[in-house]
Design a protein around this motif. Sequence first.
Motif, PDB file in Angstrom:
ATOM      1  N   TYR A  40       0.824  -1.169  -0.009  1.00 45.45           N
ATOM      2  CA  TYR A  40       0.080  -0.062   0.049  1.00 45.45           C
ATOM      3  C   TYR A  40       0.763   1.353  -0.126  1.00 45.45           C
ATOM      4  CZ  TYR A  40      -3.646  -3.231   1.726  1.00 45.45           C
ATOM      5  OH  TYR A  40      -4.354  -4.244   1.628  1.00 45.45           O
ATOM      6  N   LEU A  41       0.649   2.238  -0.898  1.00 43.99           N
ATOM      7  CA  LEU A  41       1.037   3.582  -0.819  1.00 43.99           C
ATOM      8  C   LEU A  41       0.054   4.607  -0.582  1.00 43.99           C
ATOM      9  CD1 LEU A  41       3.321   5.664  -1.708  1.00 43.99           C
ATOM     10  CD2 LEU A  41       1.989   5.520  -3.986  1.00 43.99           C
ATOM     11  N   VAL A  72       3.056   0.836   3.241  1.00 44.89           N
ATOM     12  CA  VAL A  72       3.163  -0.579   4.147  1.00 44.89           C
ATOM     13  C   VAL A  72       3.608  -1.512   3.041  1.00 44.89           C
ATOM     14  CG1 VAL A  72       1.545  -2.084   4.898  1.00 44.89           C
ATOM     15  CG2 VAL A  72       1.293   0.382   5.590  1.00 44.89           C
ATOM     16  N   CYS A  73       4.563  -2.174   3.460  1.00 40.49           N
ATOM     17  CA  CYS A  73       5.471  -3.067   2.758  1.00 40.49           C
ATOM     18  C   CYS A  73       5.286  -4.607   3.322  1.00 40.49           C
ATOM     19  CB  CYS A  73       6.780  -2.847   2.381  1.00 40.49           C
ATOM     20  SG  CYS A  73       6.854  -1.103   1.793  1.00 40.49           S
ATOM     21  N   VAL A  89       5.760  -3.977   7.332  1.00 37.01           N
ATOM     22  CA  VAL A  89       6.392  -2.989   7.996  1.00 37.01           C
ATOM     23  C   VAL A  89       5.757  -1.817   7.622  1.00 37.01           C
ATOM     24  CG1 VAL A  89       8.611  -4.067   8.333  1.00 37.01           C
ATOM     25  CG2 VAL A  89       8.236  -3.066   6.211  1.00 37.01           C
ATOM     26  N   LEU A  90       5.941  -0.840   8.277  1.00 37.12           N
ATOM     27  CA  LEU A  90       5.631   0.696   7.628  1.00 37.12           C
ATOM     28  C   LEU A  90       6.938   1.257   7.392  1.00 37.12           C
ATOM     29  CD1 LEU A  90       3.570   3.021   7.470  1.00 37.12           C
ATOM     30  CD2 LEU A  90       4.418   3.647   9.997  1.00 37.12           C
ATOM     31  N   MET A 107       8.949   0.544  10.599  1.00 33.66           N
ATOM     32  CA  MET A 107       8.065   0.055  11.894  1.00 33.66           C
ATOM     33  C   MET A 107       7.517  -1.267  11.767  1.00 33.66           C
ATOM     34  SD  MET A 107       5.347   2.398  13.927  1.00 33.66           S
ATOM     35  CE  MET A 107       3.767   1.569  14.129  1.00 33.66           C
ATOM     36  N   GLN A 108       7.808  -1.873  12.663  1.00 35.19           N
ATOM     37  CA  GLN A 108       7.702  -3.405  12.483  1.00 35.19           C
ATOM     38  C   GLN A 108       5.959  -3.613  12.692  1.00 35.19           C
ATOM     39  OE1 GLN A 108      10.893  -4.764  14.584  1.00 35.19           O
ATOM     40  NE2 GLN A 108      10.989  -6.465  12.928  1.00 35.19           N
ATOM     41  N   LEU A 109       4.862  -4.048  11.883  1.00 37.04           N
ATOM     42  CA  LEU A 109       3.700  -4.261  12.103  1.00 37.04           C
ATOM     43  C   LEU A 109       3.111  -5.824  12.311  1.00 37.04           C
ATOM     44  CD1 LEU A 109       2.373  -2.026   9.110  1.00 37.04           C
ATOM     45  CD2 LEU A 109       2.652  -1.129  11.499  1.00 37.04           C
TER      46      LEU A 109
END
Length: 337
Positions: A40-41, A72-73, A89-90, A107-109
């Motif tokens: 997501y971009l 978000v990758c 991750v963010l 940032m780990q999601l």
Amino acid sequence: SRQLTLASRPHGAPTDKNFELKTVDLPALKDGEVLLRTIYLSLDPYMRGRMSDAKSYADPVNVGDVMVGATVCQVEESKNDKFSEGEWVLAYTGWQSYAISNGEGLMQLGKEPANPSYALGIMGMPGFTAYMGLLDIGAPKEGETVVVAAATGPVGATVGQIAKIKGCKVVGVAGGSEKCAHAVEKLGFDACIDHKADDFAEQLEKACDKGIDVYYENVGGKVFDAVLPLLNTAARVPLCGLVSQYNATSLPEGPDRMGMLMGQLLTKRIKMQGFIIFDDYGHRYDEFAQDMQKWLQDGKVQYREHMVEGIENTVSAFNDMISGKNFGKTVVKINDA
Ligand code: NDP
């Protein structure tokens, strides 16, 4: 990786000609690096400023560089012990389908986040902006009247819902009857006025029968013109954004009204304060995240996304957002998860 780079600086609204969509081969990963697959971009109004070389709080994107943006990758491949394949991750990898990172600033999601894209909206920068601007600068008290425009976007919708939680009367401003109905029925605003209506200013005045105590400024232009005479003594105006003028190429026509504005600020002792979310409040993210997580769980905050598919539709999705054709937080889905 498919990348959208800035080919030239837009004059007015950006067009496809200002960007180049190209495909590049990424180098092999070095030790400590991860390959990120963009799912997501996020598209946000501030990006219009990055396309321009006018002086601002952040440097512009250089012509030829990939456009910046939060993403978000998923980790596709990892040579970094802190990250494992498949985790979310963010990141801030911008308008591209894959990117290499050394892990800094990610940032780990987790492995299976419930709503990964929320990190770009309600749980991320726009939600945080709404929270801090409203609560820290707006400081709304129970029973006061709060007005916010772009009322169904990620910032405005969140501002209004937090103001309701704090016991305020909330009047939204949005473009069109569908958005206004959403603000009242789904978001729980007390009223929402369509700024495209001919009698917009009169409708706003009627809805704010006790004046306005907090005007959360997202748009500027004619909405501010209608709000200014309604502001009460000691009103607060968190100055968050001025999206109505981001594509402007010159100052609006008409008489200079600066003296009138200053007079109003003085005699009504109005506090108007600009802020840039991470510069001013970065250290308070956890406070926001705790409250927002709880409000979402308790169903006190609703969140709507405007999801567009495909990197090739990014520029038009950006323009749709700036001009109000979005309905909710604009997110581009770049790859399947
Ligand atoms: P939105 O998704 O709400 O998109 C912008 C919206 O602005 C459009 O959908 C449209 O909604 C409205 N709009 C556009 N032109 C006009 C106009 N001429 N008059 C009235 N409304 C207009 O954006 P965000 O929620 O992401 O951002 C909202 C604001 O917050 C922006 O100004 C942004 O720059 C600012 N911001 C500031 C930050 C900071 O740190 N200071 C951080 C994040 C955001 P409609 O159709 O309802 O009119």
